[in-house]
Design a protein around this motif. Structure first.
Motif, PDB file in Angstrom:
ATOM      1  N   ASP A  77       0.639  -3.027  15.100  1.00  0.00           N
ATOM      2  CA  ASP A  77       1.531  -1.880  14.944  1.00  0.00           C
ATOM      3  C   ASP A  77       0.968  -0.736  15.763  1.00  0.00           C
ATOM      4  OD1 ASP A  77       3.077  -3.347  13.213  1.00  0.00           O
ATOM      5  OD2 ASP A  77       2.177  -2.482  11.406  1.00  0.00           O
ATOM      6  N   LEU A  78       1.821  -0.135  16.582  1.00  0.00           N
ATOM      7  CA  LEU A  78       1.418   0.954  17.458  1.00  0.00           C
ATOM      8  C   LEU A  78       2.141   2.222  17.047  1.00  0.00           C
ATOM      9  CD1 LEU A  78       1.726  -1.058  20.786  1.00  0.00           C
ATOM     10  CD2 LEU A  78      -0.300  -0.751  19.360  1.00  0.00           C
ATOM     11  N   ALA A 101      17.850  -8.999  11.467  1.00  0.00           N
ATOM     12  CA  ALA A 101      17.678  -8.466  10.112  1.00  0.00           C
ATOM     13  C   ALA A 101      17.813  -6.941  10.100  1.00  0.00           C
ATOM     14  CB  ALA A 101      16.334  -8.903   9.531  1.00  0.00           C
ATOM     15  N   GLY A 102      18.752  -6.414  10.868  1.00  0.00           N
ATOM     16  CA  GLY A 102      19.022  -4.982  10.872  1.00  0.00           C
ATOM     17  C   GLY A 102      18.101  -4.154  11.754  1.00  0.00           C
ATOM     18  N   ARG A 103      17.190  -4.770  12.473  1.00  0.00           N
ATOM     19  CA  ARG A 103      16.277  -4.048  13.363  1.00  0.00           C
ATOM     20  C   ARG A 103      16.520  -4.479  14.799  1.00  0.00           C
ATOM     21  NH1 ARG A 103      10.677  -5.563  10.388  1.00  0.00           N
ATOM     22  NH2 ARG A 103      11.231  -4.792   8.356  1.00  0.00           N
ATOM     23  N   GLY A 104      16.408  -3.531  15.715  1.00  0.00           N
ATOM     24  CA  GLY A 104      16.512  -3.854  17.136  1.00  0.00           C
ATOM     25  C   GLY A 104      15.246  -4.540  17.608  1.00  0.00           C
ATOM     26  N   VAL A 105      15.406  -5.656  18.328  1.00  0.00           N
ATOM     27  CA  VAL A 105      14.287  -6.449  18.832  1.00  0.00           C
ATOM     28  C   VAL A 105      14.525  -6.764  20.298  1.00  0.00           C
ATOM     29  CG1 VAL A 105      13.037  -8.641  18.614  1.00  0.00           C
ATOM     30  CG2 VAL A 105      13.918  -7.509  16.565  1.00  0.00           C
ATOM     31  N   VAL A 106      13.442  -6.712  21.093  1.00  0.00           N
ATOM     32  CA  VAL A 106      13.492  -7.165  22.481  1.00  0.00           C
ATOM     33  C   VAL A 106      12.365  -8.172  22.662  1.00  0.00           C
ATOM     34  CG1 VAL A 106      13.182  -6.529  24.904  1.00  0.00           C
ATOM     35  CG2 VAL A 106      14.534  -5.058  23.411  1.00  0.00           C
ATOM     36  N   GLY A 113       3.864 -17.803  30.328  1.00  0.00           N
ATOM     37  CA  GLY A 113       4.455 -18.581  29.238  1.00  0.00           C
ATOM     38  C   GLY A 113       4.427 -17.887  27.890  1.00  0.00           C
ATOM     39  N   ARG A 114       3.718 -16.779  27.789  1.00  0.00           N
ATOM     40  CA  ARG A 114       3.687 -16.038  26.519  1.00  0.00           C
ATOM     41  C   ARG A 114       4.986 -15.269  26.353  1.00  0.00           C
ATOM     42  NH1 ARG A 114      -1.933 -14.450  28.281  1.00  0.00           N
ATOM     43  NH2 ARG A 114      -3.324 -15.779  27.078  1.00  0.00           N
ATOM     44  N   ARG A 115       5.334 -14.985  25.074  1.00  0.00           N
ATOM     45  CA  ARG A 115       6.525 -14.194  24.761  1.00  0.00           C
ATOM     46  C   ARG A 115       6.115 -12.992  23.935  1.00  0.00           C
ATOM     47  NH1 ARG A 115       9.609 -18.553  21.656  1.00  0.00           N
ATOM     48  NH2 ARG A 115       7.476 -19.228  21.408  1.00  0.00           N
ATOM     49  N   SER A 116       6.464 -11.807  24.422  1.00  0.00           N
ATOM     50  CA  SER A 116       6.236 -10.562  23.675  1.00  0.00           C
ATOM     51  C   SER A 116       7.522 -10.190  22.968  1.00  0.00           C
ATOM     52  CB  SER A 116       5.871  -9.409  24.619  1.00  0.00           C
ATOM     53  OG  SER A 116       4.585  -9.544  25.137  1.00  0.00           O
ATOM     54  N   SER A 117       7.408  -9.814  21.679  1.00  0.00           N
ATOM     55  CA  SER A 117       8.551  -9.293  20.936  1.00  0.00           C
ATOM     56  C   SER A 117       8.171  -7.921  20.404  1.00  0.00           C
ATOM     57  CB  SER A 117       8.915 -10.213  19.775  1.00  0.00           C
ATOM     58  OG  SER A 117       9.453 -11.418  20.268  1.00  0.00           O
ATOM     59  N   LEU A 118       9.091  -6.974  20.555  1.00  0.00           N
ATOM     60  CA  LEU A 118       8.849  -5.598  20.128  1.00  0.00           C
ATOM     61  C   LEU A 118       9.977  -5.160  19.213  1.00  0.00           C
ATOM     62  CD1 LEU A 118       8.081  -5.464  23.631  1.00  0.00           C
ATOM     63  CD2 LEU A 118       6.528  -4.083  22.293  1.00  0.00           C
ATOM     64  N   GLU A 119       9.587  -4.465  18.128  1.00  0.00           N
ATOM     65  CA  GLU A 119      10.576  -3.983  17.168  1.00  0.00           C
ATOM     66  C   GLU A 119       9.994  -2.835  16.346  1.00  0.00           C
ATOM     67  OE1 GLU A 119      10.951  -5.892  13.274  1.00  0.00           O
ATOM     68  OE2 GLU A 119      10.040  -7.644  14.229  1.00  0.00           O
ATOM     69  N   PRO A 120      10.739  -2.035  15.658  1.00  0.00           N
ATOM     70  CA  PRO A 120      12.175  -1.821  15.844  1.00  0.00           C
ATOM     71  C   PRO A 120      12.393  -0.869  17.018  1.00  0.00           C
ATOM     72  CG  PRO A 120      11.392  -0.395  14.097  1.00  0.00           C
ATOM     73  CD  PRO A 120      10.201  -1.177  14.598  1.00  0.00           C
ATOM     74  N   LEU A 121      13.397  -1.151  17.768  1.00  0.00           N
ATOM     75  CA  LEU A 121      13.745  -0.278  18.881  1.00  0.00           C
ATOM     76  C   LEU A 121      15.229  -0.355  19.174  1.00  0.00           C
ATOM     77  CD1 LEU A 121      14.069  -2.252  21.609  1.00  0.00           C
ATOM     78  CD2 LEU A 121      11.620  -2.227  21.446  1.00  0.00           C
ATOM     79  N   GLY A 143      13.049   2.192  10.734  1.00  0.00           N
ATOM     80  CA  GLY A 143      13.434   0.943  10.082  1.00  0.00           C
ATOM     81  C   GLY A 143      12.389  -0.145  10.146  1.00  0.00           C
ATOM     82  N   GLY A 144      11.220   0.164  10.634  1.00  0.00           N
ATOM     83  CA  GLY A 144      10.158  -0.835  10.679  1.00  0.00           C
ATOM     84  C   GLY A 144       9.434  -0.928   9.359  1.00  0.00           C
ATOM     85  N   HIS A 145       8.326  -1.614   9.365  1.00  0.00           N
ATOM     86  CA  HIS A 145       7.567  -1.814   8.138  1.00  0.00           C
ATOM     87  C   HIS A 145       6.397  -0.837   7.993  1.00  0.00           C
ATOM     88  CE1 HIS A 145       5.671  -4.543  11.127  1.00  0.00           C
ATOM     89  NE2 HIS A 145       4.566  -4.039  10.633  1.00  0.00           N
ATOM     90  N   CYS A 146       6.302   0.143   8.891  1.00  0.00           N
ATOM     91  CA  CYS A 146       5.210   1.125   8.837  1.00  0.00           C
ATOM     92  C   CYS A 146       5.593   2.321   7.977  1.00  0.00           C
ATOM     93  CB  CYS A 146       4.897   1.651  10.239  1.00  0.00           C
ATOM     94  SG  CYS A 146       4.308   0.405  11.370  1.00  0.00           S
ATOM     95  N   VAL A 147       4.563   3.011   7.495  1.00  0.00           N
ATOM     96  CA  VAL A 147       4.795   4.321   6.891  1.00  0.00           C
ATOM     97  C   VAL A 147       4.944   5.245   8.093  1.00  0.00           C
ATOM     98  CG1 VAL A 147       3.789   6.150   5.502  1.00  0.00           C
ATOM     99  CG2 VAL A 147       3.420   3.757   4.873  1.00  0.00           C
ATOM    100  N   GLY A 148       6.077   5.908   8.228  1.00  0.00           N
ATOM    101  CA  GLY A 148       6.370   6.646   9.449  1.00  0.00           C
ATOM    102  C   GLY A 148       7.009   5.697  10.442  1.00  0.00           C
ATOM    103  N   THR A 149       6.900   6.020  11.716  1.00  0.00           N
ATOM    104  CA  THR A 149       7.521   5.185  12.745  1.00  0.00           C
ATOM    105  C   THR A 149       6.433   4.508  13.569  1.00  0.00           C
ATOM    106  OG1 THR A 149       9.320   6.783  12.877  1.00  0.00           O
ATOM    107  CG2 THR A 149       9.190   5.174  14.625  1.00  0.00           C
ATOM    108  N   CYS A 150       6.624   3.237  13.826  1.00  0.00           N
ATOM    109  CA  CYS A 150       5.710   2.495  14.686  1.00  0.00           C
ATOM    110  C   CYS A 150       6.514   1.445  15.440  1.00  0.00           C
ATOM    111  CB  CYS A 150       4.600   1.826  13.881  1.00  0.00           C
ATOM    112  SG  CYS A 150       5.131   0.396  12.931  1.00  0.00           S
ATOM    113  N   VAL A 151       5.866   0.852  16.426  1.00  0.00           N
ATOM    114  CA  VAL A 151       6.438  -0.286  17.142  1.00  0.00           C
ATOM    115  C   VAL A 151       5.528  -1.472  16.867  1.00  0.00           C
ATOM    116  CG1 VAL A 151       6.906  -1.270  19.421  1.00  0.00           C
ATOM    117  CG2 VAL A 151       7.546   1.094  18.931  1.00  0.00           C
ATOM    118  N   HIS A 152       6.126  -2.555  16.408  1.00  0.00           N
ATOM    119  CA  HIS A 152       5.382  -3.791  16.164  1.00  0.00           C
ATOM    120  C   HIS A 152       5.466  -4.627  17.434  1.00  0.00           C
ATOM    121  CE1 HIS A 152       3.758  -7.187  13.902  1.00  0.00           C
ATOM    122  NE2 HIS A 152       4.611  -7.919  14.602  1.00  0.00           N
TER     123      HIS A 152
END
Length: 184
Positions: A77-78, A101-106, A113-121, A143-152
């Motif tokens: 979490d960033l 699940a209601g969150r924006g994901v990219v 070959g690795r896959r990065s996923s970032l949310e919520p955005l 809408g993420g799982h952090c207290v406050g706002t973060c990017v997972h």
């Protein structure tokens, strides 16, 4: 001059040897002959960067689950205020951009070959877009799982999650090399 037919014992021994060698090859005990001198494809080197500018450390670190189905934290979490730009952590192709699940994901597939996923955005890209490291993927959203706002930020190799922070230059394992004679 004709050779006499092999005896039954010799046939059994040859068959046992073939079975032993094939079993060792399958188990990885014996390596098959190499193609020495034949050039191989170079490994793809991908340079990763934090997907949020100015972040020096995650607010929550990666926690590998003890079993694939068990609890853990499959990413980092960033800290990022709502509206902060979320950047491509490396070159790649966007394979998914939308709600989960209601969150924006990219999700970005990288050349290694690795896959990065970032949310919520809030995505600013669509599936199929090619991105370079540092390109804007979207903006941080509530809408993420952090207290406050973060990017997972999660990264997968196949179906296994790996620590994204360990992919950053200088953040991986330290390897000590032996000194050569005469070096201080």
């Amino acid at each position: 001059m004709a050779h006499p037919p092999p005896r039954a014992g010799a046939r059994r021994a040859a068959g046992a040897l073939v079975t032993l060698v094939l079993g060792a090859l399958a188990a990885g005990v014996v390596a098959p002959p190499s193609d020495a001198g034949v050039p191989s494809e170079p490994a793809t080197v991908v340079v990763y960067r934090p997907p949020v500018e100015g972040v020096r450390a995650p607010t929550r670190a990666f926690e590998a689950p003890p079993e694939p189905w068990a609890a853990g934290h499959r990413g980092v979490d960033l800290p990022a205020p709502a509206g902060a730009r979320v950047l491509a952590p490396a070159d790649g192709v966007v394979t998914f951009a939308g709600p989960v699940a209601g969150r924006g994901v990219v999700t970005v597939l990288h050349p290694d070959g690795r896959r990065s996923s970032l949310e919520p955005l809030t995505p600013a890209v669509t599936a199929g877009d090619r991105v370079r490291a540092g390109d804007t993927l979207g903006t941080a959203a509530d809408g993420g799982h952090c207290v406050g706002t973060c990017v997972h930020w999660g990264v997968r190799e196949g179906e296994r999650y790996v620590d994204p922070w360990a992919l950053l230059p200088g953040a991986g394992p330290v390897v000590l090399l032996p000194l050569r004679r005469g070096e201080p």
